[in-house]
Design a protein around this motif. Structure first.
Motif, PDB file in Angstrom:
ATOM      1  N   LYS A 168       0.802  -1.219   0.000  1.00 18.30           N
ATOM      2  CA  LYS A 168       0.000   0.000   0.000  1.00 18.30           C
ATOM      3  C   LYS A 168       0.842   1.279   0.000  1.00 18.30           C
ATOM      4  CE  LYS A 168      -3.581  -2.264   2.693  1.00 18.30           C
ATOM      5  NZ  LYS A 168      -4.202  -2.351   4.019  1.00 18.30           N
ATOM      6  N   HIS A 169       1.994   1.245   0.677  1.00 21.18           N
ATOM      7  CA  HIS A 169       2.754   2.469   0.917  1.00 21.18           C
ATOM      8  C   HIS A 169       4.168   2.469   0.335  1.00 21.18           C
ATOM      9  CE1 HIS A 169      -0.243   2.248   4.268  1.00 21.18           C
ATOM     10  NE2 HIS A 169      -0.495   3.441   3.764  1.00 21.18           N
ATOM     11  N   GLY A 170       4.553   1.405  -0.342  1.00 23.95           N
ATOM     12  CA  GLY A 170       5.907   1.361  -0.895  1.00 23.95           C
ATOM     13  C   GLY A 170       6.939   1.136   0.200  1.00 23.95           C
ATOM     14  N   ARG A 171       8.110   1.727   0.034  1.00 22.84           N
ATOM     15  CA  ARG A 171       9.192   1.545   1.005  1.00 22.84           C
ATOM     16  C   ARG A 171       8.852   2.291   2.292  1.00 22.84           C
ATOM     17  NH1 ARG A 171      15.482   2.093  -0.278  1.00 22.84           N
ATOM     18  NH2 ARG A 171      14.860   0.275  -1.446  1.00 22.84           N
ATOM     19  N   GLN A 172       8.857   1.544   3.393  1.00 25.48           N
ATOM     20  CA  GLN A 172       8.489   2.099   4.690  1.00 25.48           C
ATOM     21  C   GLN A 172       9.384   1.532   5.784  1.00 25.48           C
ATOM     22  OE1 GLN A 172       5.988   4.338   5.656  1.00 25.48           O
ATOM     23  NE2 GLN A 172       5.769   4.709   3.467  1.00 25.48           N
ATOM     24  N   SER A 173       9.435   2.247   6.877  1.00 23.14           N
ATOM     25  CA  SER A 173      10.099   1.733   8.076  1.00 23.14           C
ATOM     26  C   SER A 173       9.254   0.613   8.652  1.00 23.14           C
ATOM     27  CB  SER A 173      10.243   2.829   9.124  1.00 23.14           C
ATOM     28  OG  SER A 173      11.090   3.840   8.670  1.00 23.14           O
ATOM     29  N   MET A 174       9.928  -0.324   9.301  1.00 15.09           N
ATOM     30  CA  MET A 174       9.235  -1.421   9.959  1.00 15.09           C
ATOM     31  C   MET A 174       8.884  -1.030  11.381  1.00 15.09           C
ATOM     32  SD  MET A 174      10.787  -5.186   9.348  1.00 15.09           S
ATOM     33  CE  MET A 174      12.414  -4.834   8.729  1.00 15.09           C
ATOM     34  N   ALA A 175       7.761  -1.524  11.825  1.00 16.22           N
ATOM     35  CA  ALA A 175       7.374  -1.460  13.231  1.00 16.22           C
ATOM     36  C   ALA A 175       7.115  -2.902  13.649  1.00 16.22           C
ATOM     37  CB  ALA A 175       6.128  -0.606  13.401  1.00 16.22           C
ATOM     38  N   PHE A 176       7.176  -3.156  14.918  1.00 12.57           N
ATOM     39  CA  PHE A 176       6.902  -4.502  15.418  1.00 12.57           C
ATOM     40  C   PHE A 176       5.720  -4.428  16.366  1.00 12.57           C
ATOM     41  CE2 PHE A 176      11.140  -4.717  13.877  1.00 12.57           C
ATOM     42  CZ  PHE A 176      11.283  -5.998  13.380  1.00 12.57           C
ATOM     43  N   THR A 177       4.825  -5.407  16.254  1.00 12.74           N
ATOM     44  CA  THR A 177       3.612  -5.420  17.063  1.00 12.74           C
ATOM     45  C   THR A 177       3.200  -6.863  17.313  1.00 12.74           C
ATOM     46  OG1 THR A 177       1.415  -4.428  17.262  1.00 12.74           O
ATOM     47  CG2 THR A 177       2.024  -5.270  15.087  1.00 12.74           C
ATOM     48  N   SER A 178       2.197  -7.043  18.141  1.00 12.68           N
ATOM     49  CA  SER A 178       1.730  -8.397  18.443  1.00 12.68           C
ATOM     50  C   SER A 178       1.036  -9.001  17.213  1.00 12.68           C
ATOM     51  CB  SER A 178       0.774  -8.359  19.642  1.00 12.68           C
ATOM     52  OG  SER A 178      -0.334  -7.539  19.371  1.00 12.68           O
ATOM     53  N   PRO A 179       1.018 -10.319  17.123  1.00  7.95           N
ATOM     54  CA  PRO A 179       0.421 -10.974  15.954  1.00  7.95           C
ATOM     55  C   PRO A 179      -1.041 -10.591  15.699  1.00  7.95           C
ATOM     56  CG  PRO A 179       1.732 -12.547  17.180  1.00  7.95           C
ATOM     57  CD  PRO A 179       1.679 -11.292  18.004  1.00  7.95           C
ATOM     58  N   LEU A 180      -1.830 -10.393  16.750  1.00  7.15           N
ATOM     59  CA  LEU A 180      -3.245 -10.052  16.556  1.00  7.15           C
ATOM     60  C   LEU A 180      -3.402  -8.647  15.967  1.00  7.15           C
ATOM     61  CD1 LEU A 180      -6.016 -11.252  16.866  1.00  7.15           C
ATOM     62  CD2 LEU A 180      -6.080 -10.414  19.212  1.00  7.15           C
ATOM     63  N   ILE A 181      -2.590  -7.707  16.405  1.00  3.84           N
ATOM     64  CA  ILE A 181      -2.632  -6.362  15.829  1.00  3.84           C
ATOM     65  C   ILE A 181      -2.133  -6.407  14.392  1.00  3.84           C
ATOM     66  CG2 ILE A 181      -1.711  -4.012  15.966  1.00  3.84           C
ATOM     67  CD1 ILE A 181      -1.716  -4.315  19.018  1.00  3.84           C
ATOM     68  N   ALA A 182      -1.094  -7.198  14.135  1.00  7.29           N
ATOM     69  CA  ALA A 182      -0.587  -7.340  12.766  1.00  7.29           C
ATOM     70  C   ALA A 182      -1.681  -7.893  11.853  1.00  7.29           C
ATOM     71  CB  ALA A 182       0.644  -8.244  12.746  1.00  7.29           C
ATOM     72  N   ALA A 183      -2.446  -8.865  12.339  1.00  6.73           N
ATOM     73  CA  ALA A 183      -3.535  -9.432  11.542  1.00  6.73           C
ATOM     74  C   ALA A 183      -4.633  -8.405  11.291  1.00  6.73           C
ATOM     75  CB  ALA A 183      -4.117 -10.662  12.245  1.00  6.73           C
ATOM     76  N   ALA A 184      -4.864  -7.520  12.249  1.00  5.28           N
ATOM     77  CA  ALA A 184      -5.908  -6.504  12.117  1.00  5.28           C
ATOM     78  C   ALA A 184      -5.573  -5.471  11.047  1.00  5.28           C
ATOM     79  CB  ALA A 184      -6.148  -5.813  13.453  1.00  5.28           C
ATOM     80  N   ILE A 185      -4.295  -5.327  10.696  1.00  2.00           N
ATOM     81  CA  ILE A 185      -3.910  -4.385   9.643  1.00  2.00           C
ATOM     82  C   ILE A 185      -4.538  -4.797   8.318  1.00  2.00           C
ATOM     83  CG2 ILE A 185      -1.959  -3.593   8.232  1.00  2.00           C
ATOM     84  CD1 ILE A 185      -0.323  -3.495  10.848  1.00  2.00           C
TER      85      ILE A 185
END
Length: 104
Positions: A8-25
């Motif tokens: 969606k956004h091309g080259r971006q910085s990574m963030a780390f989050t819990s698996p459930l929040i990652a799935a919600a993206i």
């Protein structure tokens, strides 16, 4: 911590989050099981970082808030970090702006 290519956004910085929040993206309906979100600060490879995690992640990993890293130790923090998922920082920010859950 790193870069990634987001569809969606091309080259971006990574963030780390819990698996459930990652799935919600990618699937906002996954956010329904999240009651609240916590920002935890833990070290990984001697670098401190802030990470968003959901209430289920906190319970499953027996995280007591606020975290006393002197009691838990860096080995514990590394085990928690290994369970976090890398996500696009912009996507995570967009999800946060939807205010689906309270931040505690």
């Amino acid at each position: 911590m790193g870069m990634m290519i987001c569809e969606k956004h091309g080259r971006q910085s990574m963030a780390f989050t819990s698996p459930l929040i990652a799935a919600a993206i990618d699937n906002p309906s996954a956010a329904r099981s999240i009651n609240c979100v916590h920002r935890i600060s833990i070290p990984f490879l001697e670098v401190w970082g802030d990470y968003l995690v959901d209430n289920i992640f906190v319970e499953e990993n027996e995280i007591s808030l606020p975290i006393d890293i002197d009691l838990k130790g860096e080995g514990w923090a590394e085990k928690v970090f290994e369970k976090l998922m890398p996500v696009c920082k912009q996507c995570l920010g967009n999800l946060q702006s939807m205010k689906l859950w309270p931040l505690e």
